[in-house]
Design a protein around this motif. Sequence first.
Motif, PDB file in Angstrom:
ATOM      1  N   UNK A  28      40.668  10.862  50.126  1.00 32.01           N
ATOM      2  CA  UNK A  28      40.325   9.437  50.205  1.00 32.01           C
ATOM      3  C   UNK A  28      38.824   9.176  50.076  1.00 32.01           C
ATOM      4  N   UNK A  29      38.009  10.125  50.548  1.00 35.39           N
ATOM      5  CA  UNK A  29      36.567   9.941  50.408  1.00 35.39           C
ATOM      6  C   UNK A  29      36.151   9.978  48.946  1.00 35.39           C
ATOM      7  N   UNK A  30      36.777  10.849  48.165  1.00 31.08           N
ATOM      8  CA  UNK A  30      36.474  10.897  46.730  1.00 31.08           C
ATOM      9  C   UNK A  30      36.864   9.576  46.070  1.00 31.08           C
ATOM     10  N   UNK A  31      38.030   9.044  46.452  1.00 32.59           N
ATOM     11  CA  UNK A  31      38.459   7.747  45.913  1.00 32.59           C
ATOM     12  C   UNK A  31      37.520   6.639  46.352  1.00 32.59           C
ATOM     13  N   UNK A  32      37.143   6.648  47.644  1.00 36.81           N
ATOM     14  CA  UNK A  32      36.222   5.622  48.144  1.00 36.81           C
ATOM     15  C   UNK A  32      34.876   5.714  47.437  1.00 36.81           C
ATOM     16  N   UNK A  33      34.411   6.942  47.183  1.00 32.59           N
ATOM     17  CA  UNK A  33      33.152   7.116  46.464  1.00 32.59           C
ATOM     18  C   UNK A  33      33.230   6.590  45.043  1.00 32.59           C
ATOM     19  N   UNK A  34      34.375   6.784  44.391  1.00 27.80           N
ATOM     20  CA  UNK A  34      34.540   6.278  43.029  1.00 27.80           C
ATOM     21  C   UNK A  34      34.515   4.748  43.013  1.00 27.80           C
ATOM     22  N   UNK A  35      35.226   4.133  43.956  1.00 28.64           N
ATOM     23  CA  UNK A  35      35.234   2.665  44.024  1.00 28.64           C
ATOM     24  C   UNK A  35      33.851   2.126  44.392  1.00 28.64           C
ATOM     25  N   UNK A  36      33.184   2.820  45.295  1.00 30.41           N
ATOM     26  CA  UNK A  36      31.830   2.417  45.666  1.00 30.41           C
ATOM     27  C   UNK A  36      30.889   2.537  44.473  1.00 30.41           C
ATOM     28  N   UNK A  37      31.080   3.590  43.672  1.00 27.49           N
ATOM     29  CA  UNK A  37      30.258   3.755  42.480  1.00 27.49           C
ATOM     30  C   UNK A  37      30.484   2.651  41.466  1.00 27.49           C
ATOM     31  N   UNK A  38      31.749   2.222  41.309  1.00 28.25           N
ATOM     32  CA  UNK A  38      32.032   1.121  40.390  1.00 28.25           C
ATOM     33  C   UNK A  38      31.353  -0.164  40.840  1.00 28.25           C
ATOM     34  N   UNK A  39      31.408  -0.439  42.153  1.00 30.71           N
ATOM     35  CA  UNK A  39      30.740  -1.643  42.664  1.00 30.71           C
ATOM     36  C   UNK A  39      29.223  -1.525  42.517  1.00 30.71           C
ATOM     37  N   UNK A  40      28.677  -0.334  42.739  1.00 35.68           N
ATOM     38  CA  UNK A  40      27.239  -0.131  42.561  1.00 35.68           C
ATOM     39  C   UNK A  40      26.835  -0.326  41.110  1.00 35.68           C
ATOM     40  N   UNK A  41      27.662   0.131  40.178  1.00 41.16           N
ATOM     41  CA  UNK A  41      27.371  -0.061  38.760  1.00 41.16           C
ATOM     42  C   UNK A  41      27.324  -1.547  38.417  1.00 41.16           C
ATOM     43  N   UNK A  42      28.163  -2.324  39.067  1.00 41.67           N
ATOM     44  CA  UNK A  42      28.163  -3.769  38.837  1.00 41.67           C
ATOM     45  C   UNK A  42      26.941  -4.442  39.453  1.00 41.67           C
ATOM     46  N   UNK A  43      26.550  -4.022  40.663  1.00 47.15           N
ATOM     47  CA  UNK A  43      25.499  -4.718  41.407  1.00 47.15           C
ATOM     48  C   UNK A  43      24.113  -4.117  41.210  1.00 47.15           C
ATOM     49  N   UNK A  44      24.026  -2.794  41.065  1.00 52.12           N
ATOM     50  CA  UNK A  44      22.745  -2.104  40.964  1.00 52.12           C
ATOM     51  C   UNK A  44      22.786  -1.091  39.818  1.00 52.12           C
ATOM     52  N   UNK A  45      22.812  -1.556  38.583  1.00 46.95           N
ATOM     53  CA  UNK A  45      22.954  -0.624  37.447  1.00 46.95           C
ATOM     54  C   UNK A  45      21.805   0.361  37.323  1.00 46.95           C
ATOM     55  N   UNK A  46      20.596  -0.020  37.769  1.00 49.65           N
ATOM     56  CA  UNK A  46      19.491   0.938  37.708  1.00 49.65           C
ATOM     57  C   UNK A  46      19.779   2.174  38.552  1.00 49.65           C
ATOM     58  N   UNK A  47      20.388   1.960  39.718  1.00 46.02           N
ATOM     59  CA  UNK A  47      20.682   3.078  40.613  1.00 46.02           C
ATOM     60  C   UNK A  47      21.651   4.057  39.950  1.00 46.02           C
ATOM     61  N   UNK A  48      22.698   3.546  39.345  1.00 47.55           N
ATOM     62  CA  UNK A  48      23.681   4.426  38.706  1.00 47.55           C
ATOM     63  C   UNK A  48      23.050   5.150  37.524  1.00 47.55           C
ATOM     64  N   UNK A  49      22.216   4.464  36.763  1.00 50.08           N
ATOM     65  CA  UNK A  49      21.532   5.125  35.648  1.00 50.08           C
ATOM     66  C   UNK A  49      20.634   6.250  36.153  1.00 50.08           C
ATOM     67  N   UNK A  50      19.984   6.029  37.307  1.00 49.03           N
ATOM     68  CA  UNK A  50      19.156   7.089  37.890  1.00 49.03           C
ATOM     69  C   UNK A  50      20.017   8.243  38.392  1.00 49.03           C
TER      70      UNK A  50
END
Length: 459
Positions: A235-257
């Motif tokens: 579940x943590x891996x799934x939660x991390x994936x969903x959190x990453x998707x939301x981060x990509x939407x809200x903070x794209x610079x962070x995901x690019x880094x």
Amino acid sequence: MDTADPALLAARAQFAIAIGFHIVLAAFSIGLANFLLALEVLWRWRREQTYLDLYRFWLKIFALNVAVGTASGLIMEYQFGMNWAGLATKAGAVIGPLMFYEVMVAFFLEAGFLGIMLFGLNKVGPRLHLLATALVALGSLLSAFWILSANSWMHSPAGFELAADGRFLPADWWAIVFNPSFPYRFVHMTLAAFIGTATLVAAAGAWHLLREPDNRHARIHYSMALWALVLLVPPQILAGDLHGEKTLELQPQKVAAMEGSWDRPAPGAGEPLRLFALPSQSERRNRFEVAIPHLGSLYLRHDWTGTIRSLNEFPPGDLPPVAIVFFAFRIMVGLGLLMALQGLAGLVLRIRGRLYRARWLQRASLIMAPAGFLAMLAGWVVTEVGRQPFTVYGLLRTEESRSPVDLGFVLGSTAVILLVYLAVFGIGLRYLLRAMAQAPRHQERGPEPELANDTGAER
């Protein structure tokens, strides 16, 4: 942000030291409080003395952790008020009430029943004691709820109005508390606290099993910890994936880094998985890159050719320190995969009936003792460093959030804080390891607490 400002860098370093120590203790308190609740429920359900002995064993460690954690929290509040007056002035009307709720609702609930939990087992009866343990566990989760709500608001601000002087004023408290990134961050962090506690509990069990393979107490908490890894890491891996998707939407610079992605790939090439690289912020490219084509697209966009906004698509002044975020993300993911393998190995050995005889896994569990908390710290670095150069993302820069204190004062206070932390944590760690090194076993303590009889009566 002016990264050449030494006073600002010193203030940020001081905050990193303070939060780095405190977050581990807070997470361990959350995990242990809920582990103790599970042990007490099992004791009442199965009526087996071993669970009560384990409860008492880990209760001593929990009390020590709470004491040291309280000291670290006080120091963190001090440095926050000393170095970040600009943030308090601009965003205090939003963040302040959330922190107040954490103290009033969560901390007082946790502290109010801690005494019953620590000293009331032979005095108040098992039902009331179980209630106290449950409320302490609930208080630890509520504390995380309010702290992470405040932190998440700084990442995804919502429900506010900007005053003429630039202050953030609350307009919709529901939107503030349940801001867009909060649910993902709360789930991800809570699971991280449980998993970090599980790796440490598993290591303690492994330590004693290597010396006493037939110690039933050690077997039980070793088994429980490995079950926790099996049940919580996926579940943590799934939660991390969903959190990453939301981060990509809200903070794209962070995901690019996180990905070290300086330029978008050619159409159809897909985003690669960069296993290793040396990001150069001055040259705006990676050196010595080792990558697997398309795999990045699968976990970032869930297709074979999807891409993300690259770092070169943003103004240089709005980028976080790329190398720090890039490597911290890989440390977090790498440790997460190792913990998944640890849980899976335990499950396979359990099915084969060899869990307590596999000394290689016990030795590996010892090595993995800090893995959960190290992964959590690495994830926190990704989250907080990746938000730079902002404190309130996109609206308030870090350089505008600091107090007007000079470099000498910040360095001096940092030295004092570090010395205090090293002393407090050194003493605490010494007693923690000493307590964990003593094999859990039944000890005569006078009259044992009585469970309710079949009619529900209690002593």
